[in-house]
Design an enzyme around this catalytic site. Structure first.
Site, PDB file in Angstrom:
ATOM      1  N   HIS A  98       0.817  -1.206   0.000  1.00 21.00           N
ATOM      2  CA  HIS A  98       0.000   0.000   0.000  1.00 21.00           C
ATOM      3  C   HIS A  98       0.859   1.268   0.000  1.00 21.00           C
ATOM      4  O   HIS A  98       0.421   2.324  -0.458  1.00 21.00           O
ATOM      5  CB  HIS A  98      -0.962  -0.004   1.187  1.00 21.00           C
ATOM      6  CG  HIS A  98      -2.138  -0.902   0.990  1.00 21.00           C
ATOM      7  ND1 HIS A  98      -3.334  -0.740   1.632  1.00 21.00           N
ATOM      8  CD2 HIS A  98      -2.301  -1.977   0.175  1.00 21.00           C
ATOM      9  CE1 HIS A  98      -4.189  -1.683   1.246  1.00 21.00           C
ATOM     10  NE2 HIS A  98      -3.572  -2.447   0.369  1.00 21.00           N
ATOM     11  N   HIS A 261      -1.514 -12.573  -2.289  1.00 18.98           N
ATOM     12  CA  HIS A 261      -2.589 -13.281  -1.573  1.00 18.98           C
ATOM     13  C   HIS A 261      -2.255 -14.735  -1.282  1.00 18.98           C
ATOM     14  O   HIS A 261      -3.106 -15.476  -0.791  1.00 18.98           O
ATOM     15  CB  HIS A 261      -3.910 -13.128  -2.341  1.00 18.98           C
ATOM     16  CG  HIS A 261      -4.433 -11.722  -2.300  1.00 18.98           C
ATOM     17  ND1 HIS A 261      -5.495 -11.287  -3.028  1.00 18.98           N
ATOM     18  CD2 HIS A 261      -4.019 -10.644  -1.587  1.00 18.98           C
ATOM     19  CE1 HIS A 261      -5.717  -9.998  -2.786  1.00 18.98           C
ATOM     20  NE2 HIS A 261      -4.826  -9.585  -1.917  1.00 18.98           N
TER      21      HIS A 261
END
Ligand code: HEB
Length: 730
Positions: A98, A261
């Site tokens: 992020h 992920h």
């Protein structure tokens, strides 16, 4: 009530009559040109002091000890925020991702190179939920190593260490990101006034530029699907757009999402509306920078509420493996809702899917899950093809993820000469805009004098000399440290074909002849075209100063090299094309933003101060350096001389101005008495008389005693622009 104050930007009540409070100029005159973006992060907000040199400090860092501490931190679970599965790896990868993922190719702004996740709005974006905890977990390590490691570097390195501690071999790491000490004001994050809103950025059906996120407050796309609808094809569309603006192609995108992920889990134990408090920037003073205080159960661990989605993607979320594609492709998925009410997908009964352990009670298990954005990787035909290939070919997947992660986290750092530390990969990567060492000039002072004579005798006008140098150097943007004079990419595609550079090629050809002649000579030394172009600009400026009666020497730092077309990613460089260059009075038609705002935007990308912007524009005008050779803003009867005439004539009270077109882009200046048209100007010319702050600067340079100062300040600003990309000069 805290949250009211946090929601409404004009909530002034609690501030009373404190210094700096009250209705601001921006509120009174919202359309006034904002110059604040040229006045950010001055030494006044930087606690490190003028002598601080981050490169030097980083070199003193015990890098291996730091990495060891970071890897230990991953499994050093703290009671106040216990690690899922006993490992913080997932959390730190998400923090690093992020941090870097706000980068956008459009204007080069955003990204992980400033440590801006510490500040609003990013520290409080809904998408950055609970990353305040990740940074707090890092604090003892930051404290231990102090100024030798910036927050910006630490956040990315923590991501790498997280990957490595879970068994993934990364491509490398480079330090060199310097922290900022206040949030950047120049980064446009969108105009919506509600988090997770998306209306304004899709007004024309296409994602507004320069944005790279589909919703306000998100890094990329809504995990539940576009506008919260669980539509995998729609999600694929948004992912392609937003990751494309992050400089990622389909293969890199699939690798990144699948690689990321493979680790960690999503958190949605309960209803956020009911349990989760305000974001850090709006939180009560006693929370000390923490936000999103959760009142459900323990408020952490298995009760954590972050995105609202719940569950892990793979059965072993703390280990690098190839399960993500097994899980995605081998199972069938059906829509369901998380305990927090978010759309997500679960394996069908018939899939007989494996499960993941509960994050804080390994004796229990939990269904695996996919977000709508994950399902997009098997719904979109192009993504599916890549997913299948990666599923079969583990090596290809690992290599693609390692490279894409490295690019993601280093994309905005500029040339490799800025990279620091022992883990810099040797391989040259196209996105780094390489320039080969062998092409760098080896000339001496004497050679410079000879070259200057050749340039002066080449029959090029001052206007041509400065235009070419400006075109080359002003392509630099500090947001991602790309472009600039180094590499002489002005002679390559796409830069040579940009509209703003019309007419420059001929000048470059003439200069290239001078370069070739020199290099073919007997001296054994060589000069790069990039250096010749900058030197030509210096010759132009010196001659123009002389024409105005001033003897000046513009400083010159040889040492540039020339890139080849093969070393130049045409698509990627296309994003550097300016839609406006006020310094050359160039404006591409159909801009929604005013010409003067675009001028300030460019000045910001070149790190110019307000006076530097003013003096450069005024000097370019009197040197007759407009893009199309027009006379807009050329307020002088002595073209080609470096005088302060631009300011003098603009502020001349004997002239009145009137727009000559309906859109008020162009103006005629008439003699008050005779009514004769004396001058023609554009918005970026007239703004220096109309905006009160710019007018104040214009007055300084228009004064009778300011001629010398004007030339001196122009030369200094010119030199600065020519050297914006010279990271090799200390
Ligand atoms: Fe991610 C997580 C979404 C991409 C990495 N993600 C996550 C989540 C979500 C998401 C929703 C959850 C959060 C919470 O906590 O709750 N992603 C997403 C999306 C996308 C993504 C939509 C686009 C498509 N990721 C991504 C990437 C990466 C990642 C690219 C990297 C590389 N994530 C991640 C991780 C995680 C996540 C690691 C986990 C975290 C933890 O564990 O905490």
């Amino acid at each position: 009530n805290d949250s009211d104050a946090a929601k409404c930007p004009y909530f002034g009540g609690i501030q009373g009559q404190s210094a700096g409070s009250g209705t601001t100029n921006k509120q009174w005159w919202p359309n006034k040109l904002q110059l604040n973006i040229l006045r950010q992060n001055t030494e006044k907000s930087d606690p490190m002091g003028e002598d601080f040199n981050y490169e030097e400090e980083f070199k003193k860092l015990d890098y291996n000890a730091l990495k060891k501490d970071l890897i230990n931190l991953m499994t050093d679970s703290q009671d106040w925020w216990p690690a899922d599965f006993g490992h913080y790896g997932g959390l730190f990868i998400r923090m690093a991702w992020h941090s870097a993922g706000t980068y956008r190719v459009t204007d080069g702004r955003g990204g992980g190179n400033t440590g801006n996740q510490r500040f609003a709005p990013l520290n409080s974006w809904p998408d950055n939920g609970n990353l305040d905890k990740a940074r707090l977990l890092l604090w003892p390590i930051k404290q231990k190593y102090g100024k030798k490691i910036s927050w910006a570097d630490l956040m990315i390195l923590a991501g790498n260490c997280a990957l490595e501690s879970m068994g993934f071999k990364t491509f490398g790491f480079a330090g060199g990101r310097k922290d900022v000490w206040e949030p950047e004001q120049d980064i446009y994050w969108g105009s919506e006034t509600e988090w997770m809103d998306y209306k304004e950025r899709y007004e024309d059906g296409e994602l507004e530029k320069p944005l790279a996120a589909s919703h306000m407050g998100l890094i990329y796309v809504n995990p539940e699907g576009p506008k919260g609808e669980p539509d995998p094809m729609g999600s694929a569309h948004d992912i392609r757009e937003t990751f494309g603006r992050m400089a990622m192609n389909d293969e890199e995108t699939v690798a990144l999402v699948a690689g990321g992920h493979t680790f960690g889990k999503a958190h949605g134990a309960g209803d956020a509306e009911k349990y989760v408090g305000v974001e850090p920037e709006g939180a009560a003073i006693e929370h000390q920078g923490q936000g999103w205080i959760n009142t459900m159960g323990t408020g952490c661990g298995d009760d954590t509420i972050t995105s609202g989605l719940e569950g892990a993607w793979t059965p072993n979320p703390t280990r690098w493996d190839h399960d993500y594609f097994d899980v995605l492709l081998n199972y069938d998925w059906e829509l369901t809702k998380s305990p927090a009410g978010a759309h997500q997908w679960r394996p069908t009964e018939a899939s007989q899917a494996k499960k993941a352990p509960m994050a804080h009670d390994p004796s229990k298990t939990q269904d695996l899950m996919m977000s709508t954005a994950d399902i997009a990787l098997k719904t979109d035909p192009k993504y599916l093809e890549i997913s299948k290939r990666f599923h079969k070919d583990h090596k290809a997947f690992e290599d693609a993820f390692a490279r894409a992660w490295y690019k993601l986290t280093h994309r905005d750092m500029g040339p490799v000469s800025r990279y620091l530390g022992p883990e810099i990969p040797q391989e040259e990567l196209l996105w780094q805009d390489p320039i080969s060492e062998e092409t760098v000039s080896t000339i001496s002072k004497n050679d410079v004098a000879g070259l200057k004579q050749k340039i002066a005798a080449a029959g090029l006008s001052n206007s041509q000399l400065v235009s070419a140098a400006w075109a080359s150097a002003s392509s630099y943007r500090n947001s991602d440290m790309r472009g600039g004079a180094n590499g002489a990419r002005i002679r390559l595609e796409p830069m040579k074909s940009w509209e703003v550079n019309e007419g420059i090629s001929e000048i470059i050809d003439a200069l290239e002849k001078i370069q070739k002649d020199f290099n073919d000579g007997q001296s054994g030394k060589k000069v790069s075209l990039a250096d010749v172009i900058v030197l030509a600009g210096n010759v132009g400026v010196e001659q123009a100063a002389k024409n105005a009666g001033h003897e000046v020497a513009v400083p010159f730092n040889p040492g540039r090299g020339d890139a080849t077309q093969d070393q130049t990613d045409v698509d990627s460089f296309a994003h550097l094309e300016p839609v406006a260059d006020g310094f050359r009075n160039y404006l591409n038609e159909n801009q929604k933003i005013s010409a003067e705002e675009l001028l300030v935007d460019r000045a910001n990308l070149m790190t110019l101060t307000v006076p530097e912007m003013a003096v450069l524009l005024a000097g370019m005008r009197v040197m007759d350096a407009n893009h199309d050779g027009s006379s807009y803003g050329v307020f002088t009867n002595n073209k080609g001389a470096l005088t302060n005439d631009f300011f003098k004539n603009l502020l001349n009270l004997g002239i009145t101005w009137k727009a000559t077109d309906d859109s008020e882009q162009k103006f005629a200046g008439r003699d008050r008495k005779t009514g004769e048209v004396e001058w023609a100007g554009t918005r970026v010319d007239l703004i220096f008389g109309s905006n009160s702050e710019l007018r104040a600067i214009a007055e300084v340079y228009a004064c009778a005693d300011a001629e010398k100062k004007f030339v001196k300040d122009f030369v200094a600003a010119w030199h600065k622009v020519m050297n914006l990309d010279r990271f090799d000069l200390a």
